[in-house]
Write a protein that holds these residues in place. Structure first.
Motif, PDB file in Angstrom:
ATOM      1  N   ALA A 149     -38.767  35.780  20.451  1.00  0.00           N
ATOM      2  CA  ALA A 149     -38.309  34.778  19.503  1.00  0.00           C
ATOM      3  C   ALA A 149     -37.327  35.392  18.533  1.00  0.00           C
ATOM      4  CB  ALA A 149     -39.502  34.198  18.742  1.00  0.00           C
ATOM      5  N   CYS A 150     -36.603  34.531  17.825  1.00  0.00           N
ATOM      6  CA  CYS A 150     -35.662  35.027  16.831  1.00  0.00           C
ATOM      7  C   CYS A 150     -36.418  35.664  15.687  1.00  0.00           C
ATOM      8  CB  CYS A 150     -34.808  33.879  16.311  1.00  0.00           C
ATOM      9  SG  CYS A 150     -33.718  33.183  17.575  1.00  0.00           S
ATOM     10  N   LEU A 174     -57.966  44.644  22.750  1.00  0.00           N
ATOM     11  CA  LEU A 174     -58.715  43.478  23.198  1.00  0.00           C
ATOM     12  C   LEU A 174     -59.735  43.909  24.246  1.00  0.00           C
ATOM     13  CD1 LEU A 174     -55.759  40.962  23.658  1.00  0.00           C
ATOM     14  CD2 LEU A 174     -57.196  41.310  21.633  1.00  0.00           C
ATOM     15  N   PRO A 175     -60.761  43.099  24.485  1.00  0.00           N
ATOM     16  CA  PRO A 175     -61.692  43.418  25.574  1.00  0.00           C
ATOM     17  C   PRO A 175     -60.903  43.595  26.878  1.00  0.00           C
ATOM     18  CG  PRO A 175     -62.528  41.605  24.254  1.00  0.00           C
ATOM     19  CD  PRO A 175     -61.138  41.855  23.773  1.00  0.00           C
ATOM     20  N   GLY A 176     -61.213  44.635  27.599  1.00  0.00           N
ATOM     21  CA  GLY A 176     -60.489  44.922  28.831  1.00  0.00           C
ATOM     22  C   GLY A 176     -59.434  45.979  28.686  1.00  0.00           C
ATOM     23  N   GLY A 177     -59.044  46.315  27.438  1.00  0.00           N
ATOM     24  CA  GLY A 177     -58.145  47.445  27.235  1.00  0.00           C
ATOM     25  C   GLY A 177     -56.716  47.110  26.882  1.00  0.00           C
ATOM     26  N   ASP A 178     -56.303  45.833  26.945  1.00  0.00           N
ATOM     27  CA  ASP A 178     -54.961  45.479  26.492  1.00  0.00           C
ATOM     28  C   ASP A 178     -54.856  45.722  24.988  1.00  0.00           C
ATOM     29  OD1 ASP A 178     -54.490  44.683  29.054  1.00  0.00           O
ATOM     30  OD2 ASP A 178     -53.861  42.642  28.551  1.00  0.00           O
ATOM     31  N   ALA A 179     -53.629  45.982  24.531  1.00  0.00           N
ATOM     32  CA  ALA A 179     -53.387  46.213  23.108  1.00  0.00           C
ATOM     33  C   ALA A 179     -52.453  45.153  22.558  1.00  0.00           C
ATOM     34  CB  ALA A 179     -52.785  47.590  22.890  1.00  0.00           C
ATOM     35  N   LEU A 180     -52.655  44.806  21.298  1.00  0.00           N
ATOM     36  CA  LEU A 180     -51.704  44.002  20.533  1.00  0.00           C
ATOM     37  C   LEU A 180     -51.011  44.914  19.540  1.00  0.00           C
ATOM     38  CD1 LEU A 180     -53.719  40.743  19.722  1.00  0.00           C
ATOM     39  CD2 LEU A 180     -52.195  41.180  21.660  1.00  0.00           C
ATOM     40  N   ILE A 181     -49.699  44.760  19.429  1.00  0.00           N
ATOM     41  CA  ILE A 181     -48.887  45.619  18.572  1.00  0.00           C
ATOM     42  C   ILE A 181     -48.071  44.727  17.646  1.00  0.00           C
ATOM     43  CG2 ILE A 181     -47.044  47.345  18.520  1.00  0.00           C
ATOM     44  CD1 ILE A 181     -48.018  47.893  21.545  1.00  0.00           C
ATOM     45  N   ALA A 182     -48.124  44.998  16.349  1.00  0.00           N
ATOM     46  CA  ALA A 182     -47.364  44.239  15.362  1.00  0.00           C
ATOM     47  C   ALA A 182     -46.049  44.953  15.070  1.00  0.00           C
ATOM     48  CB  ALA A 182     -48.164  44.096  14.067  1.00  0.00           C
ATOM     49  N   GLU A 183     -44.948  44.199  15.119  1.00  0.00           N
ATOM     50  CA  GLU A 183     -43.655  44.715  14.675  1.00  0.00           C
ATOM     51  C   GLU A 183     -43.475  44.340  13.211  1.00  0.00           C
ATOM     52  OE1 GLU A 183     -40.810  44.913  18.566  1.00  0.00           O
ATOM     53  OE2 GLU A 183     -40.819  43.014  17.458  1.00  0.00           O
ATOM     54  N   ARG A 184     -43.344  45.336  12.370  1.00  0.00           N
ATOM     55  CA  ARG A 184     -43.339  45.106  10.924  1.00  0.00           C
ATOM     56  C   ARG A 184     -42.252  44.146  10.472  1.00  0.00           C
ATOM     57  NH1 ARG A 184     -41.598  49.937   7.065  1.00  0.00           N
ATOM     58  NH2 ARG A 184     -39.549  49.134   7.729  1.00  0.00           N
ATOM     59  N   ASP A 185     -41.025  44.345  10.939  1.00  0.00           N
ATOM     60  CA  ASP A 185     -39.897  43.607  10.384  1.00  0.00           C
ATOM     61  C   ASP A 185     -39.604  42.292  11.087  1.00  0.00           C
ATOM     62  OD1 ASP A 185     -39.690  45.714   8.647  1.00  0.00           O
ATOM     63  OD2 ASP A 185     -37.865  46.555   9.531  1.00  0.00           O
ATOM     64  N   GLY A 243     -42.016  40.319  12.667  1.00  0.00           N
ATOM     65  CA  GLY A 243     -43.159  39.418  12.655  1.00  0.00           C
ATOM     66  C   GLY A 243     -43.699  39.110  14.034  1.00  0.00           C
ATOM     67  N   ARG A 244     -43.177  39.791  15.054  1.00  0.00           N
ATOM     68  CA  ARG A 244     -43.659  39.545  16.415  1.00  0.00           C
ATOM     69  C   ARG A 244     -44.927  40.350  16.686  1.00  0.00           C
ATOM     70  NH1 ARG A 244     -38.272  40.635  20.045  1.00  0.00           N
ATOM     71  NH2 ARG A 244     -38.710  42.751  19.315  1.00  0.00           N
ATOM     72  N   ILE A 245     -45.764  39.803  17.559  1.00  0.00           N
ATOM     73  CA  ILE A 245     -46.906  40.533  18.102  1.00  0.00           C
ATOM     74  C   ILE A 245     -46.704  40.616  19.607  1.00  0.00           C
ATOM     75  CG2 ILE A 245     -49.392  40.539  18.478  1.00  0.00           C
ATOM     76  CD1 ILE A 245     -49.741  39.176  15.807  1.00  0.00           C
ATOM     77  N   LEU A 246     -46.785  41.845  20.123  1.00  0.00           N
ATOM     78  CA  LEU A 246     -46.615  42.107  21.538  1.00  0.00           C
ATOM     79  C   LEU A 246     -47.962  42.436  22.157  1.00  0.00           C
ATOM     80  CD1 LEU A 246     -43.533  44.508  21.286  1.00  0.00           C
ATOM     81  CD2 LEU A 246     -43.507  42.015  21.494  1.00  0.00           C
ATOM     82  N   ARG A 247     -48.134  42.006  23.401  1.00  0.00           N
ATOM     83  CA  ARG A 247     -49.325  42.382  24.169  1.00  0.00           C
ATOM     84  C   ARG A 247     -48.905  43.390  25.231  1.00  0.00           C
ATOM     85  NH1 ARG A 247     -54.163  38.405  26.178  1.00  0.00           N
ATOM     86  NH2 ARG A 247     -55.428  39.970  27.283  1.00  0.00           N
ATOM     87  N   SER A 277     -47.706  48.021  32.425  1.00  0.00           N
ATOM     88  CA  SER A 277     -46.995  46.760  32.597  1.00  0.00           C
ATOM     89  C   SER A 277     -45.999  46.541  31.460  1.00  0.00           C
ATOM     90  CB  SER A 277     -47.982  45.587  32.637  1.00  0.00           C
ATOM     91  OG  SER A 277     -48.890  45.722  33.714  1.00  0.00           O
ATOM     92  N   GLN A 278     -45.156  45.536  31.649  1.00  0.00           N
ATOM     93  CA  GLN A 278     -44.133  45.209  30.662  1.00  0.00           C
ATOM     94  C   GLN A 278     -44.757  44.602  29.410  1.00  0.00           C
ATOM     95  OE1 GLN A 278     -41.070  45.995  31.366  1.00  0.00           O
ATOM     96  NE2 GLN A 278     -39.839  44.996  29.790  1.00  0.00           N
ATOM     97  N   PRO A 279     -44.360  45.065  28.210  1.00  0.00           N
ATOM     98  CA  PRO A 279     -44.838  44.396  26.990  1.00  0.00           C
ATOM     99  C   PRO A 279     -44.329  42.962  26.957  1.00  0.00           C
ATOM    100  CG  PRO A 279     -43.749  46.494  26.488  1.00  0.00           C
ATOM    101  CD  PRO A 279     -43.437  46.184  27.913  1.00  0.00           C
ATOM    102  N   ARG A 280     -45.129  42.063  26.408  1.00  0.00           N
ATOM    103  CA  ARG A 280     -44.695  40.675  26.304  1.00  0.00           C
ATOM    104  C   ARG A 280     -45.105  40.114  24.955  1.00  0.00           C
ATOM    105  NH1 ARG A 280     -49.220  41.199  29.402  1.00  0.00           N
ATOM    106  NH2 ARG A 280     -50.879  39.629  29.237  1.00  0.00           N
ATOM    107  N   GLN A 281     -44.237  39.292  24.415  1.00  0.00           N
ATOM    108  CA  GLN A 281     -44.528  38.693  23.121  1.00  0.00           C
ATOM    109  C   GLN A 281     -45.566  37.595  23.280  1.00  0.00           C
ATOM    110  OE1 GLN A 281     -41.142  37.455  20.822  1.00  0.00           O
ATOM    111  NE2 GLN A 281     -42.346  35.978  19.656  1.00  0.00           N
ATOM    112  N   VAL A 282     -46.577  37.618  22.413  1.00  0.00           N
ATOM    113  CA  VAL A 282     -47.614  36.584  22.456  1.00  0.00           C
ATOM    114  C   VAL A 282     -47.706  35.795  21.165  1.00  0.00           C
ATOM    115  CG1 VAL A 282     -49.001  37.736  24.216  1.00  0.00           C
ATOM    116  CG2 VAL A 282     -49.398  38.275  21.809  1.00  0.00           C
ATOM    117  N   ALA A 283     -47.035  36.246  20.118  1.00  0.00           N
ATOM    118  CA  ALA A 283     -47.074  35.497  18.862  1.00  0.00           C
ATOM    119  C   ALA A 283     -45.884  35.869  18.003  1.00  0.00           C
ATOM    120  CB  ALA A 283     -48.377  35.766  18.098  1.00  0.00           C
ATOM    121  N   ASP A 284     -45.477  34.927  17.179  1.00  0.00           N
ATOM    122  CA  ASP A 284     -44.454  35.132  16.157  1.00  0.00           C
ATOM    123  C   ASP A 284     -45.081  34.650  14.852  1.00  0.00           C
ATOM    124  OD1 ASP A 284     -42.199  35.444  14.669  1.00  0.00           O
ATOM    125  OD2 ASP A 284     -40.933  34.090  15.833  1.00  0.00           O
TER     126      ASP A 284
END
Length: 371
Positions: free
Chosen positions: A21-22, A72-83, A85-89, A94-101
């Motif tokens: 996302a933007c 998360l259960p199962g070992g996936d990680a969520l990562i916050a980008e400070r500037d 506001g994106r959260i990546l899974r 595997s390829q990181p993917r955005q799951v939240a803005d």
């Protein structure tokens, strides 16, 4: 410090997509850039083993100021980008993917989207908690990862261009702990009525936790300058990292109701007859600026920003052994360190935060298998 709904704001959830996302990221990784995976498979790891710091695996690169990290259960990680506001899974290999803005993030200086914590009951409630800098304050929100409006569960933490704190974690008692900073107003750290310069202990709904030192107060400990890391050992003792000012950075053993001295004491000093509690260990700020902390077995790992190294620190009950500098200068500034469910140690770099020397591929997520 009230429980309210963040009306009109929606977390944009895009599970399984690689579309970004933007946002308003920095020059090193534009907000519309897609982080990339590096390894396609990872080495086996055992929760009962020791992280092998000579066996680095680069899981992903091109992350914009990675700050918060939770599993998360199962070992996936969520990562916050400070500037941004994106959260990546990120699934290892595997390829990181955005799951939240996350809406309402006011990035600037040391502020932005900071700590993340998955609910202890994530498997049933799907809740993620985040500490962020908003236009008027720092606050803690929670939201369902599968969509819906975020809920503000604790607000009114003073903000500034620096000393915003930001680390959150659920303790062994199921309560939510948050490390805050003094927001540049040192008097707040000694003010029991202010949430700044404190470690807070909250229920999952954001209320003062039962059993806190002062009834109906969220304050668990006070006299902190800028708490950056929280971790518990196998005996459920809480350890915290803290930025010093000009001289000494700290690791503290946190005990309820204790006063850790700032601004009257920096590092180890006069306890004023027991009023203040000294740290377990200090470093000159040029060797540390300690951010995240993680504990595996009887060793604490402390990520150093200015020091550009990972400190390994033997824990001996209520004392510590001689620290050892690991990975010195190899990856630049190190922000966050966490132990994954499989025992592997994850480390994030922080060279895109405006204070580091950029390297090709920054910022990156590293994994050290335990074996």
């Amino acid at each position: 410090m009230r429980t309210t709904l963040w009306a009109g704001s929606v977390v944009a959830v895009m599970l399984g997509t690689g579309v970004a996302a933007c946002g308003n990221g920095g020059d090193a990784t534009p907000a519309d850039a897609a982080p990339t995976a590096v390894v396609t498979s990872t080495a086996a790891s055992s929760p009962s083993a020791t992280p092998d710091l000579d066996a680095a695996e680069e899981l992903a690169r091109g992350i914009d100021v990675p700050w918060g990290l939770t599993f998360l259960p199962g070992g996936d990680a969520l990562i916050a980008e400070r500037d941004t506001g994106r959260i990546l899974r990120l699934t290892p290999g595997s390829q990181p993917r955005q799951v939240a803005d996350v809406p309402g993030v006011a990035e600037g200086g040391e502020g932005g989207l900071l700590g993340l914590a998955a609910s202890p009951d994530f498997a049933t409630d799907n809740l993620i908690y985040a500490y962020l800098t908003a236009p008027d304050d720092n606050r803690i929100i929670r939201f369902r990862l599968d969509g819906g409006d975020p809920e503000v569960i604790f607000d009114g933490i003073a903000k500034a261009g620096y000393h915003n704190g930001g680390r959150i974690a659920f303790g062994p008692d199921g309560m939510l702990y948050a490390g805050t900073g003094d927001a540049g107003d040192t008097a707040l750290s000694q003010d029991p009525d202010s949430p700044n310069g404190k470690i807070l202990r909250l229920t999952p709904d954001g209320e003062p936790a039962p059993g806190n030192p002062t009834p109906d107060s969220a304050v668990y400990s006070l006299g902190h300058r800028n708490v950056q890391g929280l971790a518990w050992d196998t005996e459920e003792r809480l350890f915290a990292t803290e930025f010093g000012q000009n001289d000494l950075d700290e690791v503290n053993l946190i005990q309820p109701g204790r006063n850790y001295g700032w601004p009257n004491v920096e590092g180890e000093g006069d306890t004023a007859g027991g009023r203040y509690t000294n740290p377990l260990i200090t470093w000159p700020v040029r060797e540390a600026s300690p951010s995240g902390i993680a504990i595996a077995g009887t060793t604490a790992y402390v990520a150093a920003l200015r020091g550009e190294r990972l400190w390994s620190l033997p824990l001996n009950g209520d004392t510590v052994g001689e620290p050892v500098a690991q990975l010195a200068g190899r990856y630049g500034r190190l922000r966050t360190v966490q132990v994954a469910p499989d025992g592997a140690l994850w480390v994030t770099t922080s060279n895109t935060d405006g204070r580091g020397d950029l390297r090709d591929g920054d910022d990156r997520i590293l994994r050290f298998p335990a074996r």
